[in-house]
Enzyme design. Structure first.
Site: not given
Ligand code: DGJ
Length: 715
Positions: A453, A519
């Site tokens: 991430d 997301d």
């Molecule tokens: C952002 C990501 O896109 C989510 O899927 C998740 O992993 C969160 N971060 C976790 O902090």
């Protein structure tokens, strides 16, 4: 490697694309044609093409014929942005390169042209590379070396590719967090249409900067597009430069002030600019997909159904609950269970812990083993989340090494974002800290999948010690970290995530098997997001999840049929609290997983196509097998349309000479909100000629808004 000396005209051809490159004397090479195939041409044809292609000048212009080379120079009459911008102590701002050598080679099936050039006065050496891959993807790169005895300040090194005058419309993407890659169009006007990323990619970054004949669509019109394969700051532009009106698409890394001071002997290479032409954007995208699929490292094993725990538990890591989730996941057919954010030291929410990469013993007294072992007993692989480039100021790491946070160099930190800062990976100590911590975890635990991430933009990203801008160095170091971990753990697959799809370029995607495209799991938003993402990446690289009925990001509610039908077109995952769903939902979810497993060989290898809508309330996407014997289409009613039913759609990509058995895959027996006494084709065995399906079309069933039918075609 066979080598030939270049004549002044080179002709490259591949998969319906032709490129004609002319070099006059010792000038840098210019592309005379990049686009549709020109057929067999001999030397005489090419010579007369170049002779007829001189720019006859109008009034009140330079006396010399302007030349637009792959790296356009003001010294050759180019009034647009020069390809190389920089200076040596304020002098030598306008290079004039002379070609000193050229060769043509075969690089793993790609026809590659390389030119070496020199500017004696500026004391610079240049290498230009242009190659046409078997898929028809054109790629170019420049490399400049400072051969002088003083530093050379490089401000930009950008490749330019010409497009014809009838490329009158620009297509690109914009967006935001939760709404990436939204298509945006404008007229290609005189001037510079510039897209810069000054935050190291971003959710608004464009997958492509494309120009085409006005009104071009998925299936019609001609279109040319470029992409910069770089995860740092980038710049792409569509320039239409007077007085000649020459049109170019340019791209390269955006270098911050003072970021690239080349010491004597130092060299800088631009990122690869990848470019594709197509009759319609589907054909353009196919060149990217084929190129990526031909790489030896492209994922070839069936894309495992993932269960990612994020939206099910967020930071609430409770072992019994996670074990129950794992059991439920295995029961519906999940193949890999991914533990997301929240497992490491001090990480109870997003404000603390980043950088402290050891399992939090307060939450996981026996380490991750109790979960990992159960996941394995259930027959699933195990995946783990990291955010290697980031640090929370509230962490042991930041307390010990505050100087490892990227900052402008005047003692202040950049504005925080999600309570975090960026770790300076170009610092050897910081790099080693993250590498060794991740390596230890990947060695201790049998991790099959790493979700990598990156949850904030780079802002004022400089090195604390030198005060110099450091986005370039950070990008190089992040790649090095990823490369090193991949080398040490070759069976681990990596997923690129940046708060969803904030980092989706071919630089990082050359090092990751999967992109977490957004997301938002809202299936309606996903239609547009994935259409934009598929312009560059094939579906097997695009993570697509089935989430809760009520979307966590939009609060829209969709039935499982709609959520499933969208998600199966990518690399399927589930991100839903399965401990709270009904038995009926569990059964239906298992059916979607089974449907995905049944269709993934086709979905992850075939040609991606889109229907040109006759009504923008309907979206059609499909995947057609390369031999065109089989296809699966999703027909989605996005909103209420004026045409109801939507009418006859031409099914793209089929073989006109075949006959196809047309069946409704899902829902099994529809259809539409109203009962009708007219029998639809889906209510009986239906076989139709490919020519009818592609030219006359297929009458689509009426559907409620935010519903999808899946249609299969088999020959
Ligand atoms: C952002 C990501 O896109 C989510 O899927 C998740 O992993 C969160 N971060 C976790 O902090």
């Amino acid at each position: 490697m066979p080598e030939t000396t270049l004549t002044s005209v080179e002709y490259l051809r591949s998969d319906g694309v032709s490129v004609v490159v002319e070099r006059r004397g010792d000038e840098l090479p210019c592309i005379l044609h990049w686009g549709r195939d020109l057929g067999e041409l001999d030397e005489r044809d090419l010579a007369s093409f170049t002779a007829a292609n001189r720019t006859v000048l109008g009034s009140d212009t330079l006396d010399e014929e302007p030349r637009v080379s792959l790296l356009p120079e003001a010294s050759r009459g180019w009034f647009g942005r020069p390809g190389l911008r920089g200076h040596r102590g304020g002098r030598f701002f306008s290079p004039r390169f002379r070609v000193t050598g050229a060769r043509r080679t075969d690089e793993a099936g790609s026809d590659r042209l390389t030119w070496l050039a020199h500017d004696e006065a500026a004391e610079l050496e240049l290498q230009l590379t242009l190659e046409l891959a078997p898929s028809g993807l054109l790629r170019a790169q420049a490399r400049v070396t400072n051969v002088g005895s003083s530093p050379f300040s490089l401000e930009a090194l950008e490749i330019a590719l010409p497009v014809p005058v009838d490329a009158g419309e620009i297509l690109e993407h914009t967006g935001r967090h939760l709404l990436e890659r939204q298509e945006q169009r404008s007229a290609f006007q005189p001037g510079t249409h510039l897209r810069e990323s000054r935050r190291a990619r971003g959710h608004d970054a464009t997958m492509l900067l494309a120009a085409g004949t006005p009104g071009f669509s998925a299936r019609a019109g001609e279109v040319w597009g470029v992409h910069v394969g770089w995860s740092g700051n980038t710049s792409v532009a569509a320039e239409r430069v007077q007085p000649t009106g020459a049109r170019v698409l340019t791209g390269g890394e955006l270098l911050l002030a003072g970021e690239c001071a080349l010491s004597p002997g130092d060299a800088y290479s631009s990122p690869w600019l990848s470019a594709a032409h197509g009759d319609g954007t589907d054909a353009l995208s196919a060149r990217f997909h084929d190129f990526l699929r031909a790489r030896p490292e492209h994922p070839r094993s069936p894309r495992m159904v993932l269960c990612n725990v994020w939206e099910a538990v967020y930071f609430d890591h409770d072992l019994p609950r996670l074990l129950e989730l794992a059991e439920r996941a295995a029961a519906v057919g999940v193949e890999c269970f991914v533990l997301d954010d929240g497992w490491f030291a001090g990480r109870r929410d997003s404000t603390a812990g980043l950088g402290d990469w050891s399992v939090d013993r307060a939450v996981w007294p026996d380490g991750l083993w109790p979960l990992v072992e159960r996941v394995h007993q259930l027959g699933m692989d195990f995946g783990l989340w990291f955010e290697p480039e980031m640090v929370n100021p509230d962490s042991e790491l930041a307390r010990e090494h505050p100087e490892w946070m990227l900052q402008p160099g005047d003692g202040r930190l950049p504005a925080s974002s999600r309570s975090q800062q960026v770790l300076n990976l170009a610092d050897a100590g910081a790099f080693a800290h993250v590498l060794e911590a991740m390596d230890a975890l990947l060695t201790e635990y049998p991790v099959a999948h790493v979700k990598w991430d990156h949850n904030r933009d780079l802002a004022e990203a400089g090195d604390a010690a030198t005060g110099r801008a450091s986005v370039h160095a950070q990008t190089v170091a992040a790649y090095r970290l990823l490369d090193e971990l991949r080398a040490r753990h070759p069976t681990v697959e990596f997923e690129s995530c940046a708060g969803g799809g904030g980092r989706a370029d071919l630089g990082v995607m050359g090092r990751a098997e999967r992109l977490w495209a957004s997301d938002t799991i809202d299936a309606l938003e996903r239609v547009g997001i994935e259409a934009g993402t598929t312009m560059l990446l094939p579906p097997e690289m695009i993570g697509s999840h089935i989430g809760a009925a009520r979307s966590h990001t939009t609060s829209r509610t969709h039935d499982l049929a709609f959520r499933g039908a969208q998600a199966v077109f990518g690399h399927l995952g589930i991100e839903w609290d399965l401990t709270k769903i009904s038995d009926a939902e569990t059964r239906e979810l298992a059916e979607w997983v089974a449907l995905y497993k049944r269709w993934r060989p086709l979905l992850h290898s075939g040609r991606v196509v889109h229907g040109d809508p006759i009504d923008d309330a309907v979206a059609i996407r499909g995947v057609v097998a390369h031999d065109r014997t089989e296809a699966l289409f999703a027909v989605t009613q996005l909103r209420a349309g004026l045409s109801y039913p939507p009418g006859r759609f031409r099914i793209p990509g089929l073989d006109e000479r075949r006959r196809y058995r047309v069946s409704l895959v899902y829902p099994a027996n529809v259809v539409g909100p109203h009962k009708s006494n007219v029998e639809g084709w889906w209510q009986r065995e239906t076989t139709l000629a490919g020519s009818i399906l592609t030219t006359a079309g297929l009458h689509l069933p009426p559907q409620h808004p935010e519903h999808t039918v899946l249609v299969s075609l088999a020959s």
